[in-house]
Design an enzyme around this catalytic site. Sequence first.
Site, PDB file in Angstrom:
ATOM      1  CE  LYS A  44      -2.687   2.612   0.474  1.00 52.77           C
ATOM      2  NZ  LYS A  44      -4.197   3.433  -0.562  1.00 52.77           N
ATOM      3  CB  SER A  69     -11.116   8.354  -4.252  1.00 52.47           C
ATOM      4  OG  SER A  69     -10.633   9.160  -4.225  1.00 52.47           O
ATOM      5  CB  CYS A 128      -1.901   9.018  -6.309  1.00 56.94           C
ATOM      6  SG  CYS A 128      -3.167   8.399  -5.560  1.00 56.94           S
ATOM      7  CB  ILE A 189      -1.441   2.113 -16.901  1.00 56.30           C
ATOM      8  CG1 ILE A 189      -2.714   1.398 -16.496  1.00 56.30           C
ATOM      9  CG2 ILE A 189      -0.634   2.460 -18.109  1.00 56.30           C
ATOM     10  CD1 ILE A 189      -3.301   1.886 -17.727  1.00 56.30           C
ATOM     11  CB  THR A 264      -9.179  -4.730  -9.855  1.00 54.76           C
ATOM     12  OG1 THR A 264      -8.382  -3.735 -10.334  1.00 54.76           O
ATOM     13  CG2 THR A 264     -10.700  -4.165 -10.203  1.00 54.76           C
TER      14      THR A 264
END
Lengths: 302, 255
Positions: A44, A69, A128, A189, A264
Amino acid sequence: MNLKVNIAGVELSNPIITASGTFGFGREYGEMYSLDELGAICVKGLTLAPRAGNPPPRITETYGGILNSVGLQNPGVDMFIKNEIPELKKYTCKIIANIAGNTIEDYCEMAERLSGSGVDMLEMNISCPNVKEGGVAFGTNAKTILHITQEVKKHAKIPVIVKLSPNVTDITEMAKAAEAGGADALSLINTLLGMAIDIKTRRPILANITGGLSGPAVKPVAVRMVYQVAQCTKLPIIGMGGITNGDDAVEFMLAGSNAVAVGTANFMNPYACVSIKKGIVDYMNQYHIKDVNDLVGQVVIK
Amino acid sequence: MNHDVYKCKVISKKEIAPNIVDVTVLCREIAETAQPGQFLHIKCGDEISMPLRRPISICDTFEDKVRFIFERKGRGTNHLNLIEDEIDILGPLGNPFTISNDAFCNPVVIGGGIGTYPLLKLAKLLEKPTVYLGFRSKSQVTLEEDFKAASPNVTVATDDGSYGYNGFAIELLKDKIKQDKVDVIYSCGPTPMLRAVKELAEANNIRCQISLEQRMGCGIGACLTCSCETTSGGTWKYKRVCKNGPVFWSTEVVL
């Protein structure tokens, strides 16, 4: 069969890396399977001081993807070094620390503190889209990328990966700037800036209004960018963007990725990294490929 | 770890009120370990077109069966409604309700709408709890018989007065607190109701647990997307609904 890959002198047991922000510091997934299965964990995003992150809601599903977000919620680099590195060191997988700063000095300070902490590589998060200052502001201008990479390289004693933003006109300019600045590898990306609106309430679904799009929906954009970047730099590439199965991972390697990151897909299938690795092995068996590195950049253009 | 991914055979499925679907699946591992208040993270479609699972509370468990009830509302739950044979479930997940029959005599369970479903297994495990179930109107009233089998003290309220008590369930709780000793309140429902329950409990110094919901990513505590604001403030003000919750002490969270 060889699955080992080498990124800037760091040997990974296989090309599977967890994408920053989707895997925490590995503790939760480490309860479900051994993290020795992974080539590396990219943790993270870390900042110099702890960060609370953005207000909720922070995530929503879109067609074939998600918008998030989180806003870099993290305990700060020192807490990471103290509490998380000892846990991660129990495994054979390599550790990549993703760092994000408000200023160039922040990045340099984190690079100093993390060099010699047990981390194997640094990933500079200059892409970010979910924080107001720093982050993507550094990653969308070639001159700034050159400068920040040069500065961080002065302080880092371990290889530096520059993570590129897709929210640019020409990603090859950004890749070349990172290479000129002394980057040891590139990852791409990061998420694409997106937005979703609830038509019943007429409000944005995310509290931050906009968020980063990831998941299968972004994969063709990511494959194209990896391919373009592979043509214009000599740096090793960690490719990512919607990788959900072994076939996707192979596609990224053919486009020019030396390793791949899975993000994801972990949410739907907590074992995604393990099954993607198996999918790569299945492909290699089917096509009689003995070394996974033989796939890299092997897309055939006639 | 007591959670994992299971392929669960659907053994019954029916619409018990408009858009409210009651499902029972076969899964011994979840049935044997699940505690009241925990949830299931359910795959509603293929992972390419629908990359997120949907968190749905466990309603009840018995032997090798797990029951959950969901509202057909969006793309995910509409797809879930189409699955007839086998459902891919990650669970059981989350922090359950705290049950201590010694410390918490005179419990009250208060739920609203689809928030009543996570409270059934809890009501079964408590000693004759007082149960208040609030719904918008008569057509939405569900699980009344199930709760009545769990406790003799069940009252149903409807906002429009079409069934049971005429008004919000919170009014019943207000009266109860005036008349009787209440040691603990358990609640799940829409945010305005939870806010009222929290205020009432704290004004009367009653311990209170509430179950929250939030848009969720991984479901196991890694991705930090399903946050809720806590009373701790500062850098640590957000906690994870999936891991630290979904059940919180009312005093922990800001609603």
